[in-house]
Design an enzyme around this catalytic site. Structure first.
Site, short mmCIF file in Angstrom:
data_model
loop_
_atom_site.label_atom_id
_atom_site.label_comp_id
_atom_site.label_asym_id
_atom_site.label_seq_id
_atom_site.Cartn_x
_atom_site.Cartn_y
_atom_site.Cartn_z
N ALA A 146 3.25 -6.33 21.02
CA ALA A 146 2.12 -6.90 20.09
C ALA A 146 0.53 -6.63 20.86
CB ALA A 146 2.15 -8.22 19.84
N HIS B 205 -2.00 -22.84 46.76
CA HIS B 205 -0.69 -23.21 47.00
C HIS B 205 -0.60 -24.98 46.45
CE1 HIS B 205 2.39 -24.16 49.70
NE2 HIS B 205 1.79 -25.41 50.06
N MET C 5 7.07 -1.13 22.06
CA MET C 5 6.95 -1.95 20.90
C MET C 5 6.45 -3.36 21.39
SD MET C 5 9.51 -0.86 17.89
CE MET C 5 9.78 0.60 17.23
N ALA D 59 0.87 -1.34 -0.10
CA ALA D 59 -0.08 0.05 -0.12
C ALA D 59 0.86 1.23 0.07
CB ALA D 59 -1.05 0.02 1.15
N GLY E 28 19.79 -6.97 24.17
CA GLY E 28 18.49 -6.74 24.50
C GLY E 28 17.53 -7.94 24.80
#
Length: 452
Positions: free
Chosen positions: A311, A431, A309, A117, A183
């Protein structure tokens, strides 16, 4: 190819885009979704889902490979892994979910159009596919085109230099792997290959792994990396790759493959947003509390709008935008969005960190005092609550430990609903479970922990 007119056009069929499409369809909005890739976006196809599949496979293989050395009395010999079969299993999961997302959009009445697009103006988009072009005109347009891995000029993708996308489809286990960037993506995938027998080296420019997290949370992960034989080079900058060697400012690192995970950038280049003159925050599209851009009728959701960032953030934004287009009175006012590092052990964060908000205190409960953690041989880690002194409101929860990702919903629910220490402390927790650690952290903050 015929032109299309619709009320809502969504550019991108990732988590934000397809959820927006499904909800819009449910609300009776004439909706079209455009994407040049398969439905599901990065997360489903080359991110969250396939990486978690490989993490699970690596965990199972490592357990079998090392169980004979443990105290459980289990003996195994010579386990092997057929990685090509593992990849085929992972791809099967992705394909099933692709079909599921496609079916859900169709069931909701949203139309999916394959192609790339590009904006013509604020109401019109051209879509190119297989050499043909069609025009879509819409009353409202949502930009949900996601993000892509950042490429380093000194380490361009190709050949032995991989992004996370290529790494998730390797059918041969490399003897050695250098991961540039420590990261969450680098650590997740680096740990996978370390457990599969690869000699892994992490190269991080900052002074610590997971530099966005506090050291109390990352310390158990660092210890686990050391136990797995992963070499960690912090304060080190990668400078290039030549003849099987990663060049750094601290010396060369031998590596068969290089995985570059130094961040992600919004995928806006090529879709023509320059035709719209949208207000931006750096590379990201600036949005308001309705996820509207500076141009009326143009919304943006997910990674193109900046951090975090995630989802699930994109999904929540997509659902809200569909309802806003339908005329509902909604706005983006989430108090807390959980984030999970699927490292070993896992890290979960939600809400405020210690000392981030004035007038707050934090309290931890160690998993070494948790019965369930003991029975799984993984006692490292803790659960921490950040609470306001004036009224005991819980404003943040963090944890590090094996399997704690499943507690992220409890963390976000507690903060979103405005729970205080007394609320959580007086709630009956099953528990033996890890979840008792959350209750105990609150009780400890109140001065009467039961198991420490």
């Amino acid at each position: 190819m015929s032109d299309i007119v619709c009320k809502l056009l969504i550019i991108g069929a990732g988590p934000g885009g397809y959820v927006c499409a499904i909800r819009a369809g449910q609300l009776g909005i004439d909706t079209v979704v455009v994407d040049e890739g398969k439905p599901g976006g990065t997360c489903l196809n080359v991110g969250c889902i396939p990486s978690k599949a490989l993490i699970h496979a690596a965990d199972e293989f490592h357990k079998v490979s090392t169980v004979s050395d443990g105290p459980l009395g289990i003996s195994t010999s010579n386990p092997i892994i057929d990685i090509s079969k593992t990849i085929a299993w992972k791809d099967g999961i992705v394909n099933r979910l692709n079909s599921g997302v496609t079916g859900l959009m169709k069931k909701a009445g949203a139309r999916f159009v394959s192609g790339q697009a590009r904006f013509v103006d604020g109401k019109t988009v051209e879509v190119k596919h297989n050499g043909e072009t069609r025009t879509i005109r819409a009353e409202h347009i949502v930009i949900a085109s996601g993000s892509a891995p950042v490429e380093l000029p000194s380490l361009p993708f190709g050949g032995p230099i991989l992004s996370s996308t290529e790494t998730l489809s390797l059918t041969d286990i490399p003897d050695s792997l250098a991961v540039v960037g420590a990261g969450y993506i680098g650590l997740e995938l680096g740990t996978v290959f370390a457990k599969l027998g690869t000699r892994v080296t992490l190269v991080e420019a900052e002074d610590a792994i997971l530099p966005l997290y506090d050291k109390a949370l990352t310390r158990p992960v660092a210890r686990r990396l050391d136990a797995l034989g992963v070499s960690v080079m912090t304060g080190t900058r990668a400078q290039g790759f030549d003849n099987g060697m990663l060049k750094t400012d601290q010396g060369d690192v031998a590596a068969e493959k290089i995985l570059v995970t130094v961040g992600r950038r919004p995928r806006t280049v090529g879709i023509g947003i320059e035709e719209l003159a949208l207000t931006q925050d750096g590379p990201f599209i600036r949005i308001d509390k309705y996820c509207q851009s500076s141009m009326r009728g143009i919304y943006a959701i997910g990674d193109v709008t900046g951090e975090p960032m995630l989802a699930h953030r994109a999904m929540a934004q997509g659902e809200m935008v569909a309802e806003h287009v339908a005329g509902h009175s909604v706005e983006w006012d989430k108090r807390a969005i959980p984030a999970v590092c699927f490292t070993d052990p896992e890290i979960v964060t939600c809400g405020a960190l210690p000392d981030e908000i004035q007038g707050t205190k934090s309290t931890e409960f160690p998993l070494s005092a948790n019965g369930r953690a003991m029975t799984t041989e993984r006692e490292e880690g803790f659960i921490r609550v950040v609470w306001r002194e004036s009224d005991h409101a819980v404003v943040g929860i963090q944890a590090v430990g094996t399997g704690l990702s499943e507690m992220s919903a409890a963390f976000s629910l507690a903060i979103e609903m405005g729970s205080c220490l007394e609320d959580i402390g007086s709630t009956v927790h099953a528990h033996p479970t890890h979840s008792e650690g959350l209750q105990e952290a609150c009780l400890r903050a109140l001065g009467h922990a039961l198991h420490i």
